[in-house]
Design a protein around this motif. Structure first.
Motif, short mmCIF file in Angstrom:
data_model
loop_
_atom_site.label_atom_id
_atom_site.label_comp_id
_atom_site.label_asym_id
_atom_site.label_seq_id
_atom_site.Cartn_x
_atom_site.Cartn_y
_atom_site.Cartn_z
N VAL A 700 1.04 -1.14 0.15
CA VAL A 700 0.09 0.30 -0.05
C VAL A 700 0.65 1.28 -0.14
O VAL A 700 0.67 2.28 -0.76
CB VAL A 700 -0.90 0.03 1.13
N GLY A 701 1.65 1.24 0.49
CA GLY A 701 2.72 2.44 1.08
C GLY A 701 4.19 1.93 1.84
O GLY A 701 3.82 1.02 2.53
N SER A 702 4.60 3.14 1.59
CA SER A 702 5.89 2.78 2.62
C SER A 702 6.66 4.50 2.70
O SER A 702 6.09 5.48 2.54
CB SER A 702 7.28 2.49 1.34
N GLY A 703 7.17 4.21 3.93
CA GLY A 703 7.95 5.47 4.75
C GLY A 703 8.39 5.39 5.70
O GLY A 703 9.84 3.93 5.68
N THR A 704 9.07 6.04 6.22
CA THR A 704 9.93 6.29 7.72
C THR A 704 9.65 7.14 8.27
O THR A 704 8.38 7.82 8.48
CB THR A 704 10.99 7.40 6.74
N PHE A 705 10.10 6.23 9.67
CA PHE A 705 9.71 6.54 11.02
C PHE A 705 9.77 8.61 11.48
O PHE A 705 11.12 8.79 11.13
CB PHE A 705 9.80 5.60 12.44
N LEU A 706 8.46 9.15 11.32
CA LEU A 706 9.00 10.20 11.79
C LEU A 706 9.10 10.80 13.41
O LEU A 706 10.42 11.40 13.82
CB LEU A 706 7.31 11.12 11.51
N SER A 707 8.41 10.56 14.38
CA SER A 707 8.23 10.56 16.20
C SER A 707 7.39 9.85 16.89
O SER A 707 6.43 9.35 16.57
CB SER A 707 8.70 12.72 16.16
N PRO A 708 7.49 10.20 18.18
CA PRO A 708 6.85 9.15 18.94
C PRO A 708 6.17 11.04 20.15
O PRO A 708 6.02 10.42 20.93
CB PRO A 708 7.56 8.51 20.35
N ASP A 709 5.99 11.27 19.05
CA ASP A 709 5.16 12.46 19.88
C ASP A 709 3.80 12.11 20.39
O ASP A 709 2.69 12.39 19.81
CB ASP A 709 4.73 14.14 18.83
N THR A 710 3.18 12.83 21.85
CA THR A 710 2.37 12.25 22.45
C THR A 710 1.42 13.98 22.02
O THR A 710 -0.06 13.90 22.88
CB THR A 710 2.35 11.95 23.39
N LYS A 711 1.56 14.78 22.46
CA LYS A 711 1.06 15.65 21.56
C LYS A 711 0.69 16.20 20.55
O LYS A 711 0.43 17.39 19.91
CB LYS A 711 2.35 17.02 22.55
N ARG A 712 1.00 15.35 19.64
CA ARG A 712 0.02 15.82 18.50
C ARG A 712 -1.01 15.46 18.67
O ARG A 712 -1.31 14.37 18.60
CB ARG A 712 1.16 15.16 17.21
N ILE A 713 -1.71 16.42 17.75
CA ILE A 713 -3.20 16.67 17.60
C ILE A 713 -3.70 16.43 16.66
O ILE A 713 -3.70 17.09 15.62
CB ILE A 713 -3.61 18.19 18.25
N ILE A 714 -4.60 15.44 16.23
CA ILE A 714 -5.17 14.83 14.66
C ILE A 714 -6.68 14.80 15.33
O ILE A 714 -6.98 14.43 16.00
CB ILE A 714 -4.98 13.69 14.49
N ALA A 715 -6.57 16.22 14.57
CA ALA A 715 -8.19 16.56 14.31
C ALA A 715 -9.15 16.48 13.62
O ALA A 715 -8.60 16.88 12.25
CB ALA A 715 -8.48 18.66 14.23
N LYS A 716 -9.96 16.17 13.72
CA LYS A 716 -10.98 15.52 12.74
C LYS A 716 -12.16 16.30 12.25
O LYS A 716 -12.99 17.25 13.02
CB LYS A 716 -11.80 14.75 12.87
N ARG A 717 -12.14 16.98 10.94
CA ARG A 717 -12.79 18.30 10.00
C ARG A 717 -14.01 17.47 9.66
O ARG A 717 -14.41 16.96 8.75
CB ARG A 717 -11.88 19.25 9.48
N ILE A 718 -15.56 18.19 9.83
CA ILE A 718 -16.09 18.36 9.17
C ILE A 718 -17.17 19.57 9.24
O ILE A 718 -16.70 20.53 9.38
CB ILE A 718 -17.58 17.19 10.11
N VAL A 719 -18.19 19.85 7.82
CA VAL A 719 -18.20 20.77 6.80
C VAL A 719 -19.74 20.80 7.30
O VAL A 719 -20.14 19.65 6.15
CB VAL A 719 -17.59 21.18 5.72
N LEU A 720 -20.22 21.88 7.46
CA LEU A 720 -21.53 22.07 7.48
C LEU A 720 -22.34 23.00 6.51
O LEU A 720 -21.63 23.88 6.57
CB LEU A 720 -22.46 21.98 8.62
N THR A 721 -22.96 22.62 5.35
CA THR A 721 -22.96 23.42 4.34
C THR A 721 -24.54 24.00 4.37
O THR A 721 -25.05 23.05 4.60
CB THR A 721 -22.88 22.79 3.15
N GLY A 722 -24.25 25.06 4.31
CA GLY A 722 -26.61 26.28 3.49
C GLY A 722 -25.85 26.39 2.75
O GLY A 722 -25.22 26.95 1.81
N HIS A 723 -27.41 26.99 1.80
CA HIS A 723 -27.72 27.73 0.84
C HIS A 723 -28.43 29.08 1.02
O HIS A 723 -29.09 29.71 1.46
CB HIS A 723 -28.72 26.99 -0.10
N PRO A 724 -27.56 30.27 0.20
CA PRO A 724 -28.00 31.42 0.45
C PRO A 724 -29.22 31.31 0.38
O PRO A 724 -29.51 31.49 -1.34
CB PRO A 724 -27.37 32.18 -0.73
#
Length: 821
Positions: A700-724
């Motif tokens: 599927v993919g490959s890469g390298t180890f970055l860091s063991p940062d426990t304070k890294r915040i992964i924020a899931k975003r949702i977008v609510l849409t409206g119509h004028p």
């Protein structure tokens, strides 16, 4: 006579701009790509003469040359002498019509060696007297991916065998891709043919094979034809006299390729079990010094402690007909009670240290009404009431499966509706109040319009029997149809997320303030403050956190080279509390590689990897999909979550990173999992299991180890849409974002934005259907879309140790966690 203007002495000349006040851009344009490099050999003071500067350059050149020669001698000193460490050579066939055994015999015969005892598959050690070198061949079978990867982790050289008649198939290319991601040592490519090729066709075939192997390893400049004795001798010379190419992640790490494995029951085992004892592994120490205070990793079984390290020298050959002289074994290293690494990988959370809440009135009264439903036994199998679906008359059972009920909704919305139950109760009440004549007419009308869905297709059975194909049962048909429909749904969801990222529909049946209660609004995801210790899950109390990771990494690497048995010695490692199944599963034909772990590499923490998706894999890869993570000597079953990777790998102002729903092509993404800590730029691979062939997973993919940062915040975003709905310059009436005024009031502090770049805020709620008035910084267009961004923090899942198909896994002890790191 023509007239021309000539410059006079009165022409004004402006003063040039001083270069010391120039901007960085002007300096870069003036340099035109040139980089000023201050060499240490030319860093002489202005007071020195030209002769002294020239002398400094000469001295620096001599020192550089001496350092390179010293590094070369030190790297080859490990293999020097009759008792030197053998060069580990992994012989890898890439085609089905080639043999690792025939390849080894051809190279050994080229320098007049004895290759009669070489096995078809397994480990074989020999002495090349012509080159004064020891070779340890690891002959690998075809289409055994995980065995080949493990053998190449400990190899100094890899011999790729190509065929002039058969092309490398998809499995061979998968293996080369995996070895690229894992790290390639020195490579020697050979061509093996059962019959000597035609001299006219030999050169084009070798050129084609060289072009193929250079695509995966550009350093290759020749393919050796083993049918020619001189080429086979050159291949053997490259193995015996060359300098192995070091692998960066393996530097300083101690590892050992097992030559002999024994097990004995230990009466002093910590568990007192019959199947727990001491495992003795014999081999030559490679890499860095091995210490009895550190843990070792056994493939497919986990991490264990060492009891001691004992020398195991080979018998000395004596002159004449006298038998070989056996040497006594001595204890080289034993663990220190104060410095020995423990097997504790997780912390025990203290639930009483959390915030306590006052008990409710029901809990104080001791009411068990809330738990009475959970104490009821489960219903017997087959007693669940059958759901009857109403379909038009003449509909077959196969057609009925395509009719979707109105009450089926999206599982991701995390809410359900009770309207269907209310409608049924209302219809029952109406039917009870009507007369018998109305009931008869209603039943006749129902029978004409709708009937119960048939369970079997009665009318078409005779016709189907004439068709020559296997008529599957309805259960199998429905299962295959559900799989096909789920695959199509995943593809459609990925396309919609790419076109409309993070946009979801606001539920009408449930208040938005309840559905999105865990979300928050941020003015800017890069600069808005977010406390990393806020609302952490219980799993975060089980993991370890590094106060200063870079400092800890430097100290760990420094201490790893200070104590232990130096590489190049043949030793026997005594590993305690190892299950007997580990020794029973040992096969001399399969390479058994033992890796020593650095300090703290057994502790569980949060791991972040910078990965890129494989361009040849076209499947959909979603966050939390089950994958196989290969990092260093370990393999795990993980469910990674993905997030954005900032340019340069930085943290930003608040260390908040946007959650990615899919792993997409052409961009670097951060994959986050729970797992044991590691140090350095360790390569990683993400594999997906293949149900048809366990030894041919999808890369599927490959890469390298970055860091063991426990304070890294992964924020899931949702977008609510409206119509004028109505627009008057900067003020607009928005609808379809909310459906009740309470939700409008709840989300009023959150900032709005549009797809055309306008920003604004909610002024007031209008009516009872969720309409609201909003004010924007610039005039709004009727064709624009109003959006509201909401965020919540997400966390990864626990990982498990992965065991390849056909391998034996250790039985878990009582009280041991099911999910291992």
């Amino acid at each position: 006579m023509s007239h021309s203007h000539r410059p006079s002495g009165l022409k004004q000349t402006n003063k040039k701009f001083k270069s010391r006040h120039a901007t960085k851009g002007d300096l870069k344009r003036e340099a035109k790509g040139r980089v000023v490099r201050i060499s240490p050999k030319a860093a002489a003071k202005k007071s020195l003469t030209a002769a002294q500067t020239r002398l400094n350059r000469q001295n620096h050149a001599k020192q550089t040359q001496a350092n390179k020669r010293h590094e070369l001698v030190a790297s080859l000193k490990l293999f020097g002498g009759a008792d030197g460490a053998p060069r580990i050579v992994a012989v890898v066939p890439l085609c089905p019509d080639v043999s690792a055994s025939e390849t080894v015999k051809a190279m050994v015969d080229s320098y007049d060696g004895d290759a009669e005892s070489a096995p078809d598959v397994g480990i074989w050690r020999t002495r090349a007297d012509r080159f004064k070198a020891n070779l340890q061949f690891v002959l690998l079978p075809y289409r055994q991916l995980y065995e080949t990867l493990d053998a190449c982790k400990a190899a100094d050289y890899i011999v790729f065998i190509l065929s002039p008649n058969t092309e490398v198939d998809s499995w061979g290319e998968l293996l080369l891709r995996c070895l690229q991601s894992q790290g390639l040592p020195e490579v020697v490519t050979v061509m093996q043919a059962k019959e000597a090729p035609n001299p006219k066709d030999r050169h084009p075939v070798l050129k084609s094979l060289l072009s193929f192997i250079q695509f995966f390893d550009p350093s290759q400049n020749k393919v050796h034809d083993l049918s020619v004795r001189s080429n086979a001798l050159n291949a053997a010379r490259a193995l015996c006299e060359g300098r192995p190419n070091p692998i960066r992640w393996r530097e300083g790490r101690s590892y050992l390729l097992a030559e002999k494995v024994d097990w004995e029951h230990s009466e002093s085992s910590s568990d007192g079990l019959k199947d727990i004892g001491t495992l003795r592994v014999t081999g030559v120490v490679r890499g860095g010094p091995i210490s009895a205070n550190r843990l070792v990793h056994l493939p497919n079984f986990g991490d264990f402690q060492l009891e001691k390290v004992v020398s195991a020298p080979l018998p000395r050959s004596s002159k004449g007909s006298a038998p070989d002289m056996e040497l006594e074994s001595t204890t080289l290293h034993e663990p220190n009670a104060d410095d020995a690494e423990s097997l504790t990988s997780r912390l025990e959370p203290d639930t009483m240290a959390n915030e306590q809440t006052w008990p409710t009135e029901e809990e104080m009264r001791g009411d068990d009404a809330s738990t009475s439903a959970s104490n009821l036994p489960d219903a017997a199998q087959g007693t669940t009431p059958k759901r009857v679906k109403r379909v038009p008359r003449g509909t077959s059972a196969y057609q009925a499966t395509w009719i979707v009920d109105d009450d089926e909704g999206d599982d991701d919305d995390e809410y359900s509706s009770d309207e269907d139950g209310e409608d049924v109760s209302m219809r029952d009440a109406v039917d009870e109040g009507e007369g018998s004549q109305a009931e008869t007419m209603q039943q006749e009308s129902d029978e004409e319009d709708l009937v119960d869905a048939p369970t079997e297709d009665v009318g078409v059975g005779k016709k189907r029997s004439k068709v020559e194909f296997e008529d599957l049962s309805m259960d199998v048909e429905n299962e295959q149809h559900a799989e096909w429909k789920a695959a199509r749904a995943r593809e459609q969801e990925e396309k919609e997320d790419l076109e409309f990222p993070d946009e979801i529909d606001t539920p009408m049946e449930r208040p938005a303030r309840d559905r999105f209660a865990r979300y928050r609004g941020l003015r800017s995801i890069r600069t808005s403050p977010w406390d990393p210790f806020e609302n952490l899950p219980l799993d975060y109390s089980r993991i370890f956190q590094f106060e200063d990771y870079e400092k800890t990494k430097r100290n760990v690497k420094r201490r790893a080279g200070e104590d232990g048995v130096q590489p190049g010695k043949r030793v026997t490692i005594h590993i305690k509390n190892v299950p007997k199944t580990c020794a029973d599963s040992y096969d001399p034909k399969v390479p058994f590689v033992l890796f020593s772990l650095w300090e703290y590499e057994h502790k569980q923490t949060v791991l972040h990897f910078a990965v890129q998706r494989n361009t040849e894999y076209d499947g959909s890869v979603r966050s939390k999909d089950p994958l196989i993570l290969t990092v260093g000597p370990r393999r795990f079953k993980v469910n990674p979550i993905y997030s954005q990777h900032l340019r340069g790998g930085g943290k930003g102002h608040n260390n908040v990173h946007k959650f990615e729903r899919y792993l997409r092509h052409g961009q670097t993404t951060v994959a986050t999992v729970y797992g044991p800590a590691c140090f350095g730029k360790v390569p990683c691979m993400l594999l997906r299991e293949n149900e048809e062939d366990g030894q041919a997973p999808y890369l599927v993919g490959s890469g390298t180890f970055l860091s063991p940062d426990t304070k890294r915040i992964i924020a899931k975003r949702i977008v609510l849409t409206g119509h004028p709905f109505k627009v008057h310059r900067k003020v607009a009436t928005i609808r379809f974002m909310f459906f009740n005024p309470q939700d409008v009031t709840y989300f009023k502090p959150v900032e709005l934005h549009t797809k055309m770049g306008r920003t604004g805020h909610i002024q007031e709620s209008l009516g009872t259907h969720g309409y609201f008035k909003a004010h924007f910084d610039k005039p709004l267009s009727q064709m624009d879309t109003v959006c509201m961004r909401l965020y919540k923090r997400v966390f990864p899942k626990w990982s498990e140790m992965y065991v390849p198909p056909g391998a034996v896994q250790a039985a878990k002890k009582d009280g041991e966690d099911e999910k291992m790191g």
